[in-house]
Design a protein around this motif. Structure first.
Motif, PDB file in Angstrom:
ATOM      1  N   ALA A 236       0.823  -1.223   0.000  1.00  0.00           N
ATOM      2  CA  ALA A 236       0.000   0.000   0.000  1.00  0.00           C
ATOM      3  C   ALA A 236       0.849   1.262   0.000  1.00  0.00           C
ATOM      4  CB  ALA A 236      -0.930   0.002   1.205  1.00  0.00           C
ATOM      5  N   ALA A 237       2.072   1.167   0.583  1.00  0.00           N
ATOM      6  CA  ALA A 237       2.963   2.330   0.629  1.00  0.00           C
ATOM      7  C   ALA A 237       3.929   2.367  -0.535  1.00  0.00           C
ATOM      8  CB  ALA A 237       3.740   2.332   1.943  1.00  0.00           C
ATOM      9  N   ALA A 238       4.016   1.280  -1.309  1.00  0.00           N
ATOM     10  CA  ALA A 238       4.983   1.189  -2.414  1.00  0.00           C
ATOM     11  C   ALA A 238       4.813   2.264  -3.484  1.00  0.00           C
ATOM     12  CB  ALA A 238       4.900  -0.198  -3.051  1.00  0.00           C
ATOM     13  N   PRO A 239       3.573   2.738  -3.769  1.00  0.00           N
ATOM     14  CA  PRO A 239       3.446   3.786  -4.805  1.00  0.00           C
ATOM     15  C   PRO A 239       4.297   5.021  -4.554  1.00  0.00           C
ATOM     16  CG  PRO A 239       1.297   2.861  -4.302  1.00  0.00           C
ATOM     17  CD  PRO A 239       2.258   2.267  -3.318  1.00  0.00           C
ATOM     18  N   ILE A 240       4.604   5.305  -3.286  1.00  0.00           N
ATOM     19  CA  ILE A 240       5.492   6.430  -2.980  1.00  0.00           C
ATOM     20  C   ILE A 240       6.831   6.235  -3.676  1.00  0.00           C
ATOM     21  CG2 ILE A 240       6.806   7.567  -1.156  1.00  0.00           C
ATOM     22  CD1 ILE A 240       3.960   8.328  -0.986  1.00  0.00           C
ATOM     23  N   LEU A 241       7.349   5.017  -3.610  1.00  0.00           N
ATOM     24  CA  LEU A 241       8.632   4.717  -4.238  1.00  0.00           C
ATOM     25  C   LEU A 241       8.565   4.913  -5.747  1.00  0.00           C
ATOM     26  CD1 LEU A 241      11.522   3.677  -3.882  1.00  0.00           C
ATOM     27  CD2 LEU A 241      10.629   1.347  -4.112  1.00  0.00           C
ATOM     28  N   ILE A 242       7.443   4.563  -6.349  1.00  0.00           N
ATOM     29  CA  ILE A 242       7.279   4.721  -7.798  1.00  0.00           C
ATOM     30  C   ILE A 242       7.379   6.194  -8.190  1.00  0.00           C
ATOM     31  CG2 ILE A 242       5.705   4.395  -9.742  1.00  0.00           C
ATOM     32  CD1 ILE A 242       4.569   1.978  -8.269  1.00  0.00           C
ATOM     33  N   VAL A 243       6.688   7.036  -7.436  1.00  0.00           N
ATOM     34  CA  VAL A 243       6.693   8.470  -7.738  1.00  0.00           C
ATOM     35  C   VAL A 243       8.094   9.056  -7.542  1.00  0.00           C
ATOM     36  CG1 VAL A 243       5.748  10.722  -7.106  1.00  0.00           C
ATOM     37  CG2 VAL A 243       4.273   8.709  -7.115  1.00  0.00           C
ATOM     38  N   VAL A 244       8.762   8.667  -6.452  1.00  0.00           N
ATOM     39  CA  VAL A 244      10.111   9.170  -6.176  1.00  0.00           C
ATOM     40  C   VAL A 244      11.060   8.775  -7.300  1.00  0.00           C
ATOM     41  CG1 VAL A 244      12.084   8.987  -4.639  1.00  0.00           C
ATOM     42  CG2 VAL A 244       9.793   9.223  -3.686  1.00  0.00           C
ATOM     43  N   LEU A 245      11.012   7.511  -7.719  1.00  0.00           N
ATOM     44  CA  LEU A 245      11.884   7.050  -8.796  1.00  0.00           C
ATOM     45  C   LEU A 245      11.594   7.784 -10.100  1.00  0.00           C
ATOM     46  CD1 LEU A 245      12.008   3.184  -8.172  1.00  0.00           C
ATOM     47  CD2 LEU A 245      13.837   4.860  -7.818  1.00  0.00           C
ATOM     48  N   THR A 246      10.318   8.047 -10.364  1.00  0.00           N
ATOM     49  CA  THR A 246       9.949   8.781 -11.582  1.00  0.00           C
ATOM     50  C   THR A 246      10.610  10.146 -11.610  1.00  0.00           C
ATOM     51  OG1 THR A 246       7.815   7.644 -11.695  1.00  0.00           O
ATOM     52  CG2 THR A 246       8.025   9.709 -12.919  1.00  0.00           C
ATOM     53  N   ILE A 247      10.513  10.866 -10.489  1.00  0.00           N
ATOM     54  CA  ILE A 247      11.078  12.216 -10.427  1.00  0.00           C
ATOM     55  C   ILE A 247      12.601  12.166 -10.514  1.00  0.00           C
ATOM     56  CG2 ILE A 247      11.342  14.254  -8.953  1.00  0.00           C
ATOM     57  CD1 ILE A 247       8.507  13.679  -7.917  1.00  0.00           C
ATOM     58  N   ILE A 248      13.217  11.206  -9.798  1.00  0.00           N
ATOM     59  CA  ILE A 248      14.683  11.090  -9.819  1.00  0.00           C
ATOM     60  C   ILE A 248      15.189  10.830 -11.234  1.00  0.00           C
ATOM     61  CG2 ILE A 248      16.624   9.640  -9.118  1.00  0.00           C
ATOM     62  CD1 ILE A 248      15.334   9.324  -6.411  1.00  0.00           C
ATOM     63  N   LEU A 249      14.537   9.902 -11.941  1.00  0.00           N
ATOM     64  CA  LEU A 249      15.003   9.527 -13.269  1.00  0.00           C
ATOM     65  C   LEU A 249      14.877  10.668 -14.269  1.00  0.00           C
ATOM     66  CD1 LEU A 249      13.616   5.886 -13.448  1.00  0.00           C
ATOM     67  CD2 LEU A 249      16.005   6.573 -13.304  1.00  0.00           C
ATOM     68  N   PHE A 250      13.962  11.613 -13.988  1.00  0.00           N
ATOM     69  CA  PHE A 250      13.815  12.765 -14.873  1.00  0.00           C
ATOM     70  C   PHE A 250      14.702  13.931 -14.444  1.00  0.00           C
ATOM     71  CE2 PHE A 250      10.264  10.503 -16.546  1.00  0.00           C
ATOM     72  CZ  PHE A 250      10.080  11.005 -17.822  1.00  0.00           C
TER      73      PHE A 250
END
Length: 466
Positions: A236-250
């Motif tokens: 349930a908390a994993a989506p936070i990691l997805i958003v963080v990785l998205t921003i980092i990669l950009f």
């Protein structure tokens, strides 16, 4: 009358208006326009026949500022970062984060408070607004801490202090504003905020653990969670990691090579990802409407402040006040590091009477050139500099220090905005209760700032890899 004298008089007038309670945006815009008229008219020897000309030129000069500056693509990051935070709240990510942090961390002394700090740090990684973070966790974390026997003032102080982490941990609206003002790379500044933000959270957590271990009954640990329960809460908390990785990669590609895009594109895609998550978790039209309205309100407030202050900044350029201030600091018989510390102390005092964004916008046009001059200039090499770093790295380091001071000001009386927000959310708390609760965190912030000054690589290591 010389332009520098006009600049000092008008700046004192701005300070007086702010102290009297006038909004920073309107005070800065008004005195900036008055200052421009004054300077242009002074060039004509205050001839009454030339007042109309001075007024016309001043209005045209001031009128060009909002469009020329606010049309910058980098500023589009601000609404997207704010929107990410509000959508994350309606997607239920805040509750999921707190639950995960509680099950994994609450067994330590002061566990629920420590869990709140790390949950706010996690939410800060998808929210660019400290106020929103404090408001959200005041509803989620304070009731659980009260049920566990925490003092209500300290529980409120934990939430207010934890909310400040959103100013430093990307996506951060304040870091974007700093980058725009000083014309530095937004991506590198956002990268620079990660380690200091996590570092600040760890210092807060250590403070709480120390208090809980020395004061009996201060913060009882909460246990009883099985390993199965701990792992069950992670998806349930994993989506936070997805958003963080998205921003980092950009912003920065940790796998090598070019970043996938620009910070603006990363922010937009991050907002879209959170929007999809919110829809998946059952967000209704009314909740989406509230998220959009709150984002618009906060964005308009920030942009209005920027418009007003930029008119004042344009006036400062004509008055040459930044150059005069830089020359004055350079003439002081003090080591550059001691002057920097004095500047940071001045920010601490100024933050007692102004909001963080307004304080930065009003001071940086004067203070930033002075700090860069102390280090040896914008183009100085690390070997020739006063602080042991190149001009671009000094700009990033000073930016993180200023934003950390802005965090500090969010919890200092009498204007500490986060404290007012927490008190406003909780009917059983007064503003005085919250200010008393955040008092221990002043010590933690002082330690953090001292370590960031003493060890600049805490700030600079990540951007130096980009």
């Amino acid at each position: 009358m010389e332009p520098i004298e006009i600049g000092i008089i008008v700046s004192l007038g701005l300070l007086a208006l702010v102290i009297m309670g006038m909004r920073v945006a309107f005070a800065a815009g008004t005195v900036g326009l008055v200052g421009l008229i004054w300077i242009f008219w002074a060039k004509k020897g205050f001839d009454p026949n030339d007042f109309g000309w001075a007024l016309t030129v001043a209005v045209k000069t001031a009128g060009q500022v909002p469009h020329s500056k606010v049309s910058s693509q980098a500023l589009s990051l601000i609404p997207t970062f704010i929107l990410i935070g509000y959508l994350a709240y309606y997607a239920g990510l805040t509750k999921a984060l707190f639950t995960a942090a509680k099950r994994w961390i609450a067994w330590v002394p002061g566990g629920l408070a420590v869990a709140t700090i790390f949950a706010t740090a996690g939410f800060a990684a998808v929210s660019g607004a400290s106020v929103a973070t404090s408001a959200v966790f005041a509803r989620i974390a304070i009731p659980e801490m009260l049920a566990a026997g925490y003092d209500k003032r300290f529980a409120a102080g934990v939430v207010a202090a934890g909310g400040t982490l959103a100013s430093l941990i990307p996506p951060s609206a304040i870091l974007v504003i700093y980058a725009i003002i000083v014309e530095q790379d937004v991506g590198k500044l956002l990268l620079a905020g990660f380690i200091p933000g996590l570092f600040s959270a760890i210092i807060y957590a250590l403070l709480i653990v120390g208090l809980a271990m020395t004061i009996k009954g201060f913060g009882p640990p909460v246990g009883g969670f099985s390993w199965k329960q701990r792992f069950e809460c992670l998806p349930a908390a994993a989506p936070i990691l997805i958003v963080v990785l998205t921003i980092i990669l950009f912003v920065y590609n940790p796998f090598g090579g070019e970043a996938w895009g620009t910070p603006t594109e990363g922010g937009a895609i991050g907002a879209f990802v959170v929007f999809l998550m919110a829809l998946y978790r059952g967000m209704r039209w009314g909740e989406l409407k509230n998220a959009l309205l709150e984002t618009a309100k906060l964005t308009v407030m920030i942009f209005t402040i920027i418009w007003g202050v930029l008119i004042y900044v344009r006036f400062l350029g004509f008055a040459d006040l930044p150059g005069a201030f830089s020359d004055w600091l350079g003439s002081l018989a003090m080591p550059p590091l001691m002057i920097l510390i004095c500047i940071l102390l001045a920010y601490a005092v100024l933050g007692m009477f102004m909001d963080a964004i307004g304080m930065m916008l009003l001071t940086l046009p004067v203070v930033y050139p002075a700090v860069m001059a102390l280090n040896g200039g914008e183009a100085v090499l690390a070997a020739d500099s006063a602080f042991g770093m190149s001009g671009p790295m000094c700009a990033i380091w000073f930016g993180i220090l200023v934003v950390k001071m802005a965090e500090f000001c969010l919890i200092t009386p009498p204007i500490g905005l986060n404290c007012f927000v927490v008190a406003g959310v909780r009917d059983d708390l007064t503003v005085q209760d919250v200010f008393k609760g955040v008092t221990p965190f002043f010590i933690a912030d002082a330690i953090t700032i001292a370590l960031l000054v003493a060890f600049p690589m805490i700030v600079l290591w990540l951007p130096m890899q980009a």
